[in-house]
Design a protein around this motif. Structure first.
Motif, PDB file in Angstrom:
ATOM      1  N   THR A   1       0.778  -1.249  -0.043  1.00 13.66           N
ATOM      2  CA  THR A   1      -0.181   0.104  -0.022  1.00 13.66           C
ATOM      3  C   THR A   1       0.998   1.408   0.006  1.00 13.66           C
ATOM      4  OG1 THR A   1      -1.696  -1.067   1.127  1.00 13.66           O
ATOM      5  CG2 THR A   1      -1.732   1.233   1.335  1.00 13.66           C
ATOM      6  N   VAL A   2       0.690   2.202  -1.005  1.00 15.32           N
ATOM      7  CA  VAL A   2       1.355   3.729  -0.951  1.00 15.32           C
ATOM      8  C   VAL A   2       0.368   4.626  -0.742  1.00 15.32           C
ATOM      9  CG1 VAL A   2       2.513   5.055  -2.479  1.00 15.32           C
ATOM     10  CG2 VAL A   2       2.890   2.548  -2.980  1.00 15.32           C
ATOM     11  N   LEU A   3       0.798   5.286   0.155  1.00 17.49           N
ATOM     12  CA  LEU A   3      -0.100   6.676   0.521  1.00 17.49           C
ATOM     13  C   LEU A   3       0.468   7.843  -0.242  1.00 17.49           C
ATOM     14  CD1 LEU A   3      -2.260   8.083   2.142  1.00 17.49           C
ATOM     15  CD2 LEU A   3      -0.677   8.290   4.047  1.00 17.49           C
ATOM     16  N   ILE A   4      -0.381   8.450  -0.909  1.00 16.41           N
ATOM     17  CA  ILE A   4       0.072   9.668  -1.706  1.00 16.41           C
ATOM     18  C   ILE A   4      -0.881  10.957  -0.966  1.00 16.41           C
ATOM     19  CG2 ILE A   4      -0.388  10.967  -3.664  1.00 16.41           C
ATOM     20  CD1 ILE A   4      -0.680   8.223  -5.219  1.00 16.41           C
ATOM     21  N   VAL A   5       0.111  11.927  -0.503  1.00 13.42           N
ATOM     22  CA  VAL A   5      -0.368  12.988   0.177  1.00 13.42           C
ATOM     23  C   VAL A   5      -0.542  14.017  -0.799  1.00 13.42           C
ATOM     24  CG1 VAL A   5      -0.036  14.472   2.240  1.00 13.42           C
ATOM     25  CG2 VAL A   5       0.640  11.977   2.544  1.00 13.42           C
ATOM     26  N   GLU A   6      -1.635  14.377  -1.156  1.00  9.04           N
ATOM     27  CA  GLU A   6      -1.536  15.397  -2.254  1.00  9.04           C
ATOM     28  C   GLU A   6      -2.869  16.212  -2.247  1.00  9.04           C
ATOM     29  OE1 GLU A   6      -0.998  17.546  -4.783  1.00  9.04           O
ATOM     30  OE2 GLU A   6       0.084  15.666  -5.912  1.00  9.04           O
ATOM     31  N   ASP A   7      -2.596  17.672  -2.148  1.00  5.88           N
ATOM     32  CA  ASP A   7      -3.841  18.332  -1.705  1.00  5.88           C
ATOM     33  C   ASP A   7      -4.376  19.167  -3.046  1.00  5.88           C
ATOM     34  OD1 ASP A   7      -1.737  20.051  -2.393  1.00  5.88           O
ATOM     35  OD2 ASP A   7      -2.079  21.378  -0.884  1.00  5.88           O
ATOM     36  N   GLN A   8      -3.573  18.733  -4.042  1.00  3.83           N
ATOM     37  CA  GLN A   8      -4.012  19.259  -5.605  1.00  3.83           C
ATOM     38  C   GLN A   8      -4.861  18.033  -6.297  1.00  3.83           C
ATOM     39  OE1 GLN A   8      -0.988  21.399  -7.408  1.00  3.83           O
ATOM     40  NE2 GLN A   8      -0.711  22.686  -5.537  1.00  3.83           N
ATOM     41  N   PRO A   9      -5.921  17.962  -6.188  1.00  6.74           N
ATOM     42  CA  PRO A   9      -6.912  16.950  -6.863  1.00  6.74           C
ATOM     43  C   PRO A   9      -6.601  16.756  -8.431  1.00  6.74           C
ATOM     44  CG  PRO A   9      -8.279  17.758  -5.785  1.00  6.74           C
ATOM     45  CD  PRO A   9      -7.211  18.801  -5.633  1.00  6.74           C
ATOM     46  N   ALA A  10      -5.961  17.839  -9.119  1.00  9.50           N
ATOM     47  CA  ALA A  10      -5.816  17.941 -10.714  1.00  9.50           C
ATOM     48  C   ALA A  10      -4.428  16.793 -10.718  1.00  9.50           C
ATOM     49  CB  ALA A  10      -5.393  19.187 -11.170  1.00  9.50           C
ATOM     50  N   HIS A  11      -3.620  16.671  -9.966  1.00  8.69           N
ATOM     51  CA  HIS A  11      -2.257  15.794 -10.051  1.00  8.69           C
ATOM     52  C   HIS A  11      -2.511  14.228  -9.938  1.00  8.69           C
ATOM     53  CE1 HIS A  11       0.386  19.559  -8.913  1.00  8.69           C
ATOM     54  NE2 HIS A  11      -0.087  19.619 -10.155  1.00  8.69           N
ATOM     55  N   LEU A  12      -3.681  14.160  -9.221  1.00  7.71           N
ATOM     56  CA  LEU A  12      -3.802  12.852  -8.763  1.00  7.71           C
ATOM     57  C   LEU A  12      -4.092  11.712 -10.036  1.00  7.71           C
ATOM     58  CD1 LEU A  12      -5.813  13.060  -5.585  1.00  7.71           C
ATOM     59  CD2 LEU A  12      -3.473  12.243  -5.957  1.00  7.71           C
ATOM     60  N   PRO A  13      -4.974  11.853 -10.908  1.00  5.92           N
ATOM     61  CA  PRO A  13      -4.968  11.185 -12.032  1.00  5.92           C
ATOM     62  C   PRO A  13      -4.050  10.784 -12.573  1.00  5.92           C
ATOM     63  CG  PRO A  13      -6.961  12.864 -12.113  1.00  5.92           C
ATOM     64  CD  PRO A  13      -5.853  13.217 -11.030  1.00  5.92           C
ATOM     65  N   THR A  14      -3.180  11.513 -13.094  1.00  8.80           N
ATOM     66  CA  THR A  14      -1.823  11.186 -13.642  1.00  8.80           C
ATOM     67  C   THR A  14      -0.923  10.383 -12.674  1.00  8.80           C
ATOM     68  OG1 THR A  14      -2.050  13.585 -14.839  1.00  8.80           O
ATOM     69  CG2 THR A  14       0.173  12.457 -14.964  1.00  8.80           C
ATOM     70  N   LEU A  15      -0.768  10.878 -11.726  1.00  7.24           N
ATOM     71  CA  LEU A  15       0.377  10.128 -10.908  1.00  7.24           C
ATOM     72  C   LEU A  15      -0.439   8.868 -10.377  1.00  7.24           C
ATOM     73  CD1 LEU A  15       2.922  10.055  -9.094  1.00  7.24           C
ATOM     74  CD2 LEU A  15       1.248  11.192  -7.083  1.00  7.24           C
ATOM     75  N   ALA A  16      -1.739   8.544 -10.074  1.00  6.57           N
ATOM     76  CA  ALA A  16      -2.407   7.283  -9.773  1.00  6.57           C
ATOM     77  C   ALA A  16      -2.146   6.410 -11.177  1.00  6.57           C
ATOM     78  CB  ALA A  16      -3.560   7.621  -9.736  1.00  6.57           C
ATOM     79  N   ALA A  17      -2.406   6.789 -12.326  1.00  7.84           N
ATOM     80  CA  ALA A  17      -2.532   6.092 -13.387  1.00  7.84           C
ATOM     81  C   ALA A  17      -0.767   5.658 -13.862  1.00  7.84           C
ATOM     82  CB  ALA A  17      -2.715   7.082 -14.840  1.00  7.84           C
ATOM     83  N   TRP A  18       0.150   6.607 -13.600  1.00  4.39           N
ATOM     84  CA  TRP A  18       1.501   6.248 -13.752  1.00  4.39           C
ATOM     85  C   TRP A  18       2.205   5.291 -12.636  1.00  4.39           C
ATOM     86  CZ3 TRP A  18       5.979   6.348 -10.781  1.00  4.39           C
ATOM     87  CH2 TRP A  18       7.386   6.467 -11.571  1.00  4.39           C
ATOM     88  N   LEU A  19       1.489   5.387 -11.635  1.00  3.77           N
ATOM     89  CA  LEU A  19       1.962   4.032 -10.384  1.00  3.77           C
ATOM     90  C   LEU A  19       1.152   2.844 -11.060  1.00  3.77           C
ATOM     91  CD1 LEU A  19       1.383   6.438  -7.328  1.00  3.77           C
ATOM     92  CD2 LEU A  19       3.607   5.228  -8.077  1.00  3.77           C
ATOM     93  N   LYS A  20      -0.083   3.068 -11.322  1.00  5.48           N
ATOM     94  CA  LYS A  20      -0.627   1.683 -11.426  1.00  5.48           C
ATOM     95  C   LYS A  20      -0.123   1.044 -12.677  1.00  5.48           C
ATOM     96  CE  LYS A  20      -5.000   2.502  -9.381  1.00  5.48           C
ATOM     97  NZ  LYS A  20      -6.409   2.639  -9.456  1.00  5.48           N
ATOM     98  N   GLU A  21       0.579   1.770 -13.679  1.00  5.16           N
ATOM     99  CA  GLU A  21       0.941   1.191 -14.948  1.00  5.16           C
ATOM    100  C   GLU A  21       2.197   0.640 -14.610  1.00  5.16           C
ATOM    101  OE1 GLU A  21       3.173   3.531 -18.471  1.00  5.16           O
ATOM    102  OE2 GLU A  21       1.162   3.983 -18.346  1.00  5.16           O
TER     103      GLU A  21
END
Length: 195
Positions: free
Chosen positions: A13-33
């Motif tokens: 499990t990886v915890l991402i601490v991110e207060d800017q929701p716009a960055h999340l989809p790109t980072l999440a997709a990159w990590l899942k890939e």
């Protein structure tokens, strides 16, 4: 018999601490890939600390751009909390010159810093290493727990064997005593019948 044992997690499990929701989809997709990991997202430092206490984390990633100097403060707060000294943390910054809050974070293990996108290969390598180390540590803990169960079983088996050996010796002594009594009784009966 072996008791119920804990299983080794299949996905860290990886915890991402991110207060800017716009960055999340790109980072999440990159990590899942790239990695087979379960992702949790905290949108505040308080939520991050809450997740860290509720879940067994392999890595905490902080967005150094969005949270600014608070990112390192959050990492240090989580590190100081009981049980999190060995939790790897990665501060992700986009600006190579970004140093807010970094100067007081180096007294703890390991709060790493990666500049994105210039250090994407390093970023990927570090995440892969942290996740692999987490899974290896969990496998080692699992093997240790299984070994402890085997040792406990062996100890119980040895105690039962000692107990059975003691009972066997006691029964043999009682058998010898009964045999003597029987012999004396037989001798008495033979003398009686002779008389």
């Amino acid at each position: 018999m072996m008791q119920q044992e804990t299983s080794v997690p299949e996905r860290p499990t990886v915890l991402i601490v991110e207060d800017q929701p716009a960055h999340l989809p790109t980072l999440a997709a990159w990590l899942k890939e790239r990695f087979d990991a379960h992702l949790l997202v905290a949108r505040s430092l308080e939520e991050a600390l809450n997740f860290a206490t509720l879940h067994e984390l392999a890595l905490v990633m902080f967005n150094g751009e969005g949270l600014g100097a608070k990112s390192m403060d959050a990492a240090i707060s989580i590190k100081k909390a009981y049980g999190f000294q060995d939790l790897p943390m990665l501060l992700v910054v986009g600006d190579p010159g970004h140093r807010d809050g970094l100067e007081h974070g180096y007294g703890f293990d390991p709060i790493d810093r990666v500049e994105m996108p210039t250090q994407e290969e390093l970023f990927s390598s570090k995440i892969g290493t942290f996740l692999e180390l987490f899974l290896l540590r969990k496998k080692l803990e699992h093997a240790h727990a299984r070994l402890r169960l085997v040792i406990e079983e062996q100890t119980q088996r040895e105690e039962r064997i000692r107990s059975l050996e003691l009972m066997n010796r006691t029964l043999k002594r009682q058998g010898v005593l009964l045999a003597r009594e029987l012999e004396q009784s037989n001798q008495g009966l033979q003398q009686f019948s002779y008389a």
